[in-house]
Design a protein around this motif. Structure first.
Motif, PDB file in Angstrom:
ATOM      1  N   GLY A  36     -21.202 -57.061  62.086  1.00 29.89           N
ATOM      2  CA  GLY A  36     -22.091 -56.545  63.387  1.00 29.89           C
ATOM      3  C   GLY A  36     -23.597 -57.046  63.175  1.00 29.89           C
ATOM      4  N   ASN A  37     -24.362 -56.296  62.200  1.00 25.22           N
ATOM      5  CA  ASN A  37     -25.670 -56.577  62.064  1.00 25.22           C
ATOM      6  C   ASN A  37     -26.034 -58.053  61.435  1.00 25.22           C
ATOM      7  N   LEU A  38     -26.526 -58.902  62.189  1.00 22.21           N
ATOM      8  CA  LEU A  38     -26.850 -60.233  61.821  1.00 22.21           C
ATOM      9  C   LEU A  38     -27.644 -60.266  60.685  1.00 22.21           C
ATOM     10  N   GLY A  39     -28.384 -59.224  60.404  1.00 18.72           N
ATOM     11  CA  GLY A  39     -29.245 -59.314  59.118  1.00 18.72           C
ATOM     12  C   GLY A  39     -28.481 -59.046  57.857  1.00 18.72           C
ATOM     13  N   ASP A  40     -27.174 -58.835  57.969  1.00 21.69           N
ATOM     14  CA  ASP A  40     -26.508 -58.637  56.771  1.00 21.69           C
ATOM     15  C   ASP A  40     -25.846 -60.276  56.230  1.00 21.69           C
ATOM     16  N   ALA A  98     -16.955 -75.322  54.851  1.00 26.07           N
ATOM     17  CA  ALA A  98     -17.148 -73.836  54.696  1.00 26.07           C
ATOM     18  C   ALA A  98     -16.092 -73.116  56.055  1.00 26.07           C
ATOM     19  N   TYR A  99     -15.574 -72.132  55.472  1.00 28.29           N
ATOM     20  CA  TYR A  99     -14.620 -71.526  56.232  1.00 28.29           C
ATOM     21  C   TYR A  99     -15.241 -70.039  56.660  1.00 28.29           C
ATOM     22  N   VAL A 100     -15.245 -69.472  57.683  1.00 30.91           N
ATOM     23  CA  VAL A 100     -15.842 -68.086  58.345  1.00 30.91           C
ATOM     24  C   VAL A 100     -14.781 -67.529  59.248  1.00 30.91           C
ATOM     25  N   SER A 101     -14.610 -66.199  59.018  1.00 29.22           N
ATOM     26  CA  SER A 101     -13.687 -65.432  60.123  1.00 29.22           C
ATOM     27  C   SER A 101     -14.836 -65.159  61.183  1.00 29.22           C
ATOM     28  N   ASP A 102     -14.138 -64.364  62.163  1.00 33.34           N
ATOM     29  CA  ASP A 102     -14.819 -63.788  63.301  1.00 33.34           C
ATOM     30  C   ASP A 102     -15.812 -63.026  62.937  1.00 33.34           C
ATOM     31  N   ALA A 103     -15.307 -62.246  61.803  1.00 34.07           N
ATOM     32  CA  ALA A 103     -16.488 -61.173  61.293  1.00 34.07           C
ATOM     33  C   ALA A 103     -16.001 -60.553  59.862  1.00 34.07           C
ATOM     34  N   GLY A 104     -16.885 -60.656  58.816  1.00 33.67           N
ATOM     35  CA  GLY A 104     -16.459 -60.069  57.536  1.00 33.67           C
ATOM     36  C   GLY A 104     -16.088 -61.211  56.623  1.00 33.67           C
ATOM     37  N   PRO A 130     -19.337 -63.329  47.866  1.00 31.95           N
ATOM     38  CA  PRO A 130     -19.345 -62.141  48.144  1.00 31.95           C
ATOM     39  C   PRO A 130     -20.183 -61.831  49.520  1.00 31.95           C
ATOM     40  N   GLY A 131     -19.979 -60.617  50.223  1.00 28.13           N
ATOM     41  CA  GLY A 131     -20.771 -60.448  51.216  1.00 28.13           C
ATOM     42  C   GLY A 131     -20.156 -59.414  52.099  1.00 28.13           C
ATOM     43  N   ALA A 132     -20.239 -59.386  53.603  1.00 27.60           N
ATOM     44  CA  ALA A 132     -19.930 -58.271  54.398  1.00 27.60           C
ATOM     45  C   ALA A 132     -18.473 -58.087  54.497  1.00 27.60           C
ATOM     46  N   THR A 133     -17.837 -57.032  54.646  1.00 31.43           N
ATOM     47  CA  THR A 133     -16.535 -56.482  54.816  1.00 31.43           C
ATOM     48  C   THR A 133     -16.537 -55.417  55.427  1.00 31.43           C
ATOM     49  N   ALA A 134     -15.497 -54.994  56.342  1.00 27.02           N
ATOM     50  CA  ALA A 134     -15.487 -53.619  57.034  1.00 27.02           C
ATOM     51  C   ALA A 134     -14.863 -52.778  56.243  1.00 27.02           C
ATOM     52  N   PHE A 135     -13.941 -52.822  55.609  1.00 27.30           N
ATOM     53  CA  PHE A 135     -13.090 -51.577  54.896  1.00 27.30           C
ATOM     54  C   PHE A 135     -13.894 -50.907  53.901  1.00 27.30           C
ATOM     55  N   VAL A 136     -14.918 -51.722  53.289  1.00 26.01           N
ATOM     56  CA  VAL A 136     -15.385 -51.042  52.051  1.00 26.01           C
ATOM     57  C   VAL A 136     -16.382 -50.018  52.503  1.00 26.01           C
ATOM     58  N   PRO A 137     -17.278 -50.135  53.432  1.00 26.68           N
ATOM     59  CA  PRO A 137     -18.398 -49.209  53.972  1.00 26.68           C
ATOM     60  C   PRO A 137     -17.451 -47.923  54.553  1.00 26.68           C
ATOM     61  N   ALA A 138     -16.350 -48.301  55.567  1.00 25.91           N
ATOM     62  CA  ALA A 138     -15.876 -47.200  55.830  1.00 25.91           C
ATOM     63  C   ALA A 138     -14.980 -46.228  55.045  1.00 25.91           C
ATOM     64  N   LEU A 139     -14.446 -47.125  53.867  1.00 27.91           N
ATOM     65  CA  LEU A 139     -14.107 -46.114  52.819  1.00 27.91           C
ATOM     66  C   LEU A 139     -14.885 -45.156  52.362  1.00 27.91           C
ATOM     67  N   ARG A 211     -25.411 -50.765  66.600  1.00 23.97           N
ATOM     68  CA  ARG A 211     -26.558 -49.569  67.144  1.00 23.97           C
ATOM     69  C   ARG A 211     -25.734 -48.423  67.331  1.00 23.97           C
ATOM     70  N   PHE A 212     -24.423 -48.238  67.909  1.00 18.85           N
ATOM     71  CA  PHE A 212     -23.617 -47.203  67.860  1.00 18.85           C
ATOM     72  C   PHE A 212     -22.697 -46.758  66.903  1.00 18.85           C
ATOM     73  N   GLU A 213     -23.071 -47.036  65.468  1.00 17.24           N
ATOM     74  CA  GLU A 213     -22.040 -46.989  64.399  1.00 17.24           C
ATOM     75  C   GLU A 213     -21.543 -45.570  64.444  1.00 17.24           C
ATOM     76  N   GLU A 214     -20.328 -45.148  64.122  1.00 18.40           N
ATOM     77  CA  GLU A 214     -20.067 -43.678  64.210  1.00 18.40           C
ATOM     78  C   GLU A 214     -18.902 -43.595  62.992  1.00 18.40           C
ATOM     79  N   THR A 215     -18.834 -42.411  62.442  1.00 22.29           N
ATOM     80  CA  THR A 215     -17.681 -42.028  61.671  1.00 22.29           C
ATOM     81  C   THR A 215     -17.477 -40.649  61.997  1.00 22.29           C
ATOM     82  N   VAL A 216     -15.902 -40.547  62.436  1.00 21.80           N
ATOM     83  CA  VAL A 216     -15.540 -39.161  62.947  1.00 21.80           C
ATOM     84  C   VAL A 216     -14.582 -38.716  61.791  1.00 21.80           C
ATOM     85  N   ARG A 217     -14.934 -37.742  61.053  1.00 22.65           N
ATOM     86  CA  ARG A 217     -13.809 -37.144  59.992  1.00 22.65           C
ATOM     87  C   ARG A 217     -13.105 -35.895  60.396  1.00 22.65           C
TER      88      ARG A 217
END
Length: 296
Positions: A36-40, A98-104, A130-139, A211-217
């Motif tokens: 999401g954040n291009l600074g990552d 170099a191979y990249v996915s859409d994100a992560g 190593p770098g960005a991935t979605a499931f680790v911060p969500a976990l 900007r609108f990151e959200e975690t609902v528990r």
């Protein structure tokens, strides 16, 4: 006033922060891109993208926009689930790819794993950054146990495979992590609620690093209610493991359970629904419920 005294700071063995060295020769790099954040994006990722002969990706428009933002111009080659069959030809044409996915991180719920196999079969070294991935911060944000977990990726959309994966999530003692699309989230939460029980703890994280990151528990029942109206954004669902002492679905005598519920005055539909929530497949639950109410 006397200045406070502090213990002397020990000398630290800091990691190497010298400029990134790019090895010579043919190579495939798996390069994580921001979720999401291009600074990552990492400094090493930038150097590798600059050194590559070409960048392979799932979506050339999306990756092209990212490279433009980074000030990098490279040939783009589409390698997704539909075109991965041409990977050997791409590897032959571009020695340093170099191979990249859409994100992560490539290789996580995308065709990157197939490219790795193709490269190794062609004796081309593979390097994963190593770098960005979605499931680790969500976990981590879920506040559920992280000592042991299973990454499920995307569940099968329907059929026996989906039922079996849902039953595995319900029976598993460790935390489970899933990806899901916005238009399928509510249906998946309902299926998880039915498989794991309405009180199983879970979380949904959306729009990570944006900007609108959200975690609902909450419980699966609460999350079903919360997301009933729909949702937008990229999603990660985290589900708690089976509580200690709770019987596994395959350890329950479902027929006896159905008879017990019928004796309590429950109807066929209610019994069926409860059996499904305890891990039984829909058709089997209905058959047992019908038999139990007929015998009652």
């Amino acid at each position: 006033m006397t200045e406070p005294e502090f213990a002397a700071t020990p000398e630290l063995d800091l990691p190497d922060v010298s400029p990134v060295t790019i090895p010579d020769g043919a190579r495939v790099w798996l390069v994580p891109t921001p979720v999401g954040n291009l600074g990552d994006i990492t400094l090493r990722a930038l150097e590798v993208l600059r050194a590559a002969d070409a960048v392979a990706c799932e979506d050339t428009r999306r990756t092209g926009a990212l490279l433009t933002h980074l000030g990098i111009r490279k040939p783009l080659v589409r390698l997704d689930a539909h075109t991965m069959g041409r990977a050997p030809q791409v590897l032959e044409r571009y020695a340093r790819l170099a191979y990249v996915s859409d994100a992560g991180t490539p290789g996580i719920s995308d065709p990157g794993a197939e490219l790795v196999a193709a490269a190794l079969a062609a004796d081309v070294p593979v390097e994963a950054l190593p770098g960005a991935t979605a499931f680790v911060p969500a976990l981590v944000l879920s506040a559920l146990p992280t000592g042991r977990f299973t990454f499920e990726g995307f569940l099968p959309r329907s059929g026996r495979d989906r039922r079996e994966r849902l039953a595995a999530v319900a029976a598993r003692a460790e935390t489970s992590v899933l990806y899901e699309s916005p238009h399928r989230l509510h249906a998946t939460l309902e299926d998880l609620r039915d498989a794991c029980g309405p009180q199983r703890a879970a979380s949904v994280t959306r729009e990570l690093t944006k900007r609108f990151e959200e975690t609902v528990r909450g419980t699966l029942a609460e999350l079903c209610a919360h997301f009933e109206a729909g949702v937008r954004g990229e999603l990660v669902v985290v589900v708690a493991g089976r509580p200690e002492g709770e019987a596994r679905g395959d350890e329950v005598d479902h027929a006896a359970r159905a008879r017990e519920l019928a004796a309590q005055g429950l109807g066929t539909r209610d019994i069926r629904d409860l059996l499904i929530r305890e891990g039984l497949r829909k058709n089997d639950a209905y058959a047992l419920a019908l038999q139990a109410t007929s015998d009652a």
